[in-house]
Design an enzyme around this catalytic site. Structure first.
Site, PDB file in Angstrom:
ATOM      1  N   TYR A 194      -2.329  -0.626  10.867  1.00 13.77           N
ATOM      2  CA  TYR A 194      -2.540  -1.317   9.689  1.00 13.77           C
ATOM      3  C   TYR A 194      -1.317  -1.034   8.439  1.00 13.77           C
ATOM      4  O   TYR A 194      -0.678  -1.831   7.765  1.00 13.77           O
ATOM      5  CB  TYR A 194      -3.860  -0.716   9.021  1.00 13.77           C
ATOM      6  CG  TYR A 194      -3.827  -0.975   7.478  1.00 13.77           C
ATOM      7  CD1 TYR A 194      -3.868  -2.349   6.830  1.00 13.77           C
ATOM      8  CD2 TYR A 194      -3.461   0.136   6.595  1.00 13.77           C
ATOM      9  CE1 TYR A 194      -4.239  -2.530   5.489  1.00 13.77           C
ATOM     10  CE2 TYR A 194      -3.585  -0.064   5.186  1.00 13.77           C
ATOM     11  CZ  TYR A 194      -3.635  -1.385   4.654  1.00 13.77           C
ATOM     12  OH  TYR A 194      -3.912  -1.499   3.309  1.00 13.77           O
TER      13      TYR A 194
ATOM     14  N   LYS B  15       1.892  -3.322   6.675  1.00 15.24           N
ATOM     15  CA  LYS B  15       2.365  -3.509   5.451  1.00 15.24           C
ATOM     16  C   LYS B  15       3.681  -2.956   4.843  1.00 15.24           C
ATOM     17  O   LYS B  15       4.545  -3.695   4.553  1.00 15.24           O
ATOM     18  CB  LYS B  15       1.389  -2.092   4.522  1.00 15.24           C
ATOM     19  CG  LYS B  15      -0.027  -2.857   4.496  1.00 15.24           C
ATOM     20  CD  LYS B  15      -0.287  -3.811   3.618  1.00 15.24           C
ATOM     21  CE  LYS B  15      -1.597  -4.646   3.526  1.00 15.24           C
ATOM     22  NZ  LYS B  15      -1.572  -5.860   2.691  1.00 15.24           N
TER      23      LYS B  15
ATOM     24  N   SER C 185       0.801  -1.310   0.026  1.00 16.02           N
ATOM     25  CA  SER C 185       0.206  -0.041   0.078  1.00 16.02           C
ATOM     26  C   SER C 185       0.886   1.213  -0.052  1.00 16.02           C
ATOM     27  O   SER C 185       1.870   1.265   0.627  1.00 16.02           O
ATOM     28  CB  SER C 185      -0.828  -0.054   1.275  1.00 16.02           C
ATOM     29  OG  SER C 185      -1.374   1.274   1.426  1.00 16.02           O
TER      30      SER C 185
END
Ligand code: UPG
Length: 447
Positions: free
Chosen positions: A171, A175, A145
């Site tokens: 989150y 990643k 991302s």
């Protein structure tokens, strides 16, 4: 041998296959001719209790006219995952490449439940990698991302920008950490090949309107939220911040159509299959930034609906602007995004307006997507001419999904769907023709 036939010998394991991005990837892989093994724990995709597969993947198989092999599996449960791998190897001999989408992805939720995010996204990935290695697959396309760049100091953001600095939520950190783990793995073990694709803001839906993004509850992301406002499901949009240093004060993002995003994955896969080794990351975006107000305008135009909104305070953790330099993917993978913001909004609107509750629907025995028995009876009772008539009279979505002219192809797809559903053990043999069933091929909710 045609290129499609040559790809039939190549097996791709797709994790998180039932989700928004995973399902579009499965469709593209099937259409390109690959064997697809789809894995999902189904925490984030809807399934009709009577069928063994998520609704998204049933529709993927309808659209592709080909079957995939679905496993309900949990990356966190290594022993049961290992059994799945044994089964795959027995049936397909090998896994050539894994496309890894399975992850939790809600930014806000990750702040409230950090351990769940670290466990799912990092431990889950470690279990997967260990088993891939054990079963002879050392090629991975990873779903990363733009969030790994944090609040970037330069725009457009290129891959040489620092990652892991100023990340505001667990989150995003998962990643970034997973990318670091994969880099270390590739440095240590020479024959691993990993391509990490850093998505900017994926939106849009398949052009058929049969698959799309189906968020749980109230959407967190802008485009699904706007779509539900346009559909009258939500009263109005809150625009988070009107005082950013951007052209109109609202946040700017690089929205990328899901179909373009998936084409990027297919290019990355082809690159890996040419014996790529090592770790490489690519941005997937259009390179253009659109503000929240731009998106509202484009969606209004695509849907013909009003989108009431009010400007409120900034959302904590948001940045002013993010858009990428996507030239590396162009130079090295031969990939560029071709769809614009209007295509994105049109396709989202087609999906949203035809699937008002996403994949989840009231069970309507008159709907072929909900009643396999009915489908079987329907098909067994119809002649080809009747199917053509049905197509004209009811605009049967599957038949005219992409091209009104392809009635024969649609007919074949329906036949294959029948086989898919039959193979799932849900159906007996067709016994009696049911002319009265010809009436309503889809629920009202499809329109
Ligand atoms: O109800 C809403 C939702 C969003 N926004 C704004 O719309 C823009 C886009 O927001 P959103 O769709 O939530 O995407 P991002 O916050 O950019 O985050 C997405 O894109 C990141 C990568 O760039 C990923 O890491 C995240 O998982 C993904 O949610 C931002 O300016 C938001 O402030 C609103 O004004 N109102």
């Amino acid at each position: 041998m045609s290129s499609d036939e040559s790809k039939r010998g190549i097996t791709i394991l797709v994790t998180g296959a039932g989700g928004y991005i995973g399902s579009h990837a499965c469709l593209a892989l099937l259409e390109a001719g690959y064997n697809v093994i789809a894995l999902d724990n189904m925490v984030n995709c809807w399934k009709d209790d009577r069928l063994p597969e998520p609704e998204s993947l049933i529709r993927v198989q309808i659209l592709a006219g080909r079957q995939l092999k679905f496993y309900h599996g949990e990356l966190l449960c290594k022993p049961s995952l290992e059994k799945i791998f044994e089964d795959i190897i027995q049936e397909h001999k090998k896994i050539d490449v894994c496309m890894h989408f399975a992850a939790l992805k809600a930014v806000g939720e990750s702040c409230a439940k950090p351990l769940e995010y670290y466990k799912n996204n990092i431990t889950g990935t470690m279990n997967l990698i260990e088993l891939l290695e054990k079963f002879g697959c050392k090629s991975l396309v990873y779903s990363s991302s733009a969030t790994v760049y944090g609040d970037p100091s330069n725009l457009p953001i290129s891959e040489s920008e620092l990652t892991g600095v100023g990340l505001t939520n667990p989150y995003g950190k998962t990643k970034y950490m997973t990318e670091e783990i994969l880099k270390d793995l590739c440095n240590a073990v020479q024959d691993w090949g990993v391509i990490s694709l850093r998505y900017f803001n994926p939106v849009g839906a398949h052009v058929s309107g049969l698959i799309g993004e189906d968020p749980n509850g109230i959407p967190n992301n802008l485009v699904p939220f706007v779509a539900q406002v346009a559909a009258g499901k939500l009263p109005k949009l809150k625009v988070f911040g009107g005082d950013y240093p951007t052209k109109d004060g609202t946040g700017v993002r690089d929205y990328i159509h899901i179909t373009d995003l998936i084409t990027g994955h297919i290019k990355a896969l082809e690159f890996i299959l040419k014996d790529f080794k090592g770790f490489k990351a690519y941005n997937l975006g259009t390179g253009k930034g659109f503000s929240v107000l731009d998106v509202i305008r484009a969606f209004r135009e695509a849907s013909g609906k009003d989108i009431p909104y009010e400007i409120v305070d900034r959302r904590p953790g948001d940045i002013a602007a993010s858009y990428c330099d996507a030239s590396l993917a162009d130079r090295e993978l031969g990939w560029v995004a071709s769809r614009d913001i209007h295509d994105m909004c049109q396709d989202v609107w087609r999906w949203q307006s035809r699937n008002i509750n996403g994949f989840k629907k009231e069970i309507n025995p008159n709907c072929i997507l909900h009643s396999p028995k009915k489908l079987e009876l329907l098909l067994s009772s119809l002649t080809k001419t009747e199917l053509r008539k049905l197509d004209r009279q009811h605009h049967l979505e599957i038949l005219d999904a992409i091209d009104q002219q392809k009635v024969q192809e649609g007919f074949d797809k329906l036949r294959r769907l029948q086989e898919v559903v039959k193979a799932s053990g849900q159906l007996g043999a067709a016994d009696s023709p049911a002319a009265q069933d010809v009436g309503l091929p889809f629920c009202g909710c499809e329109r």
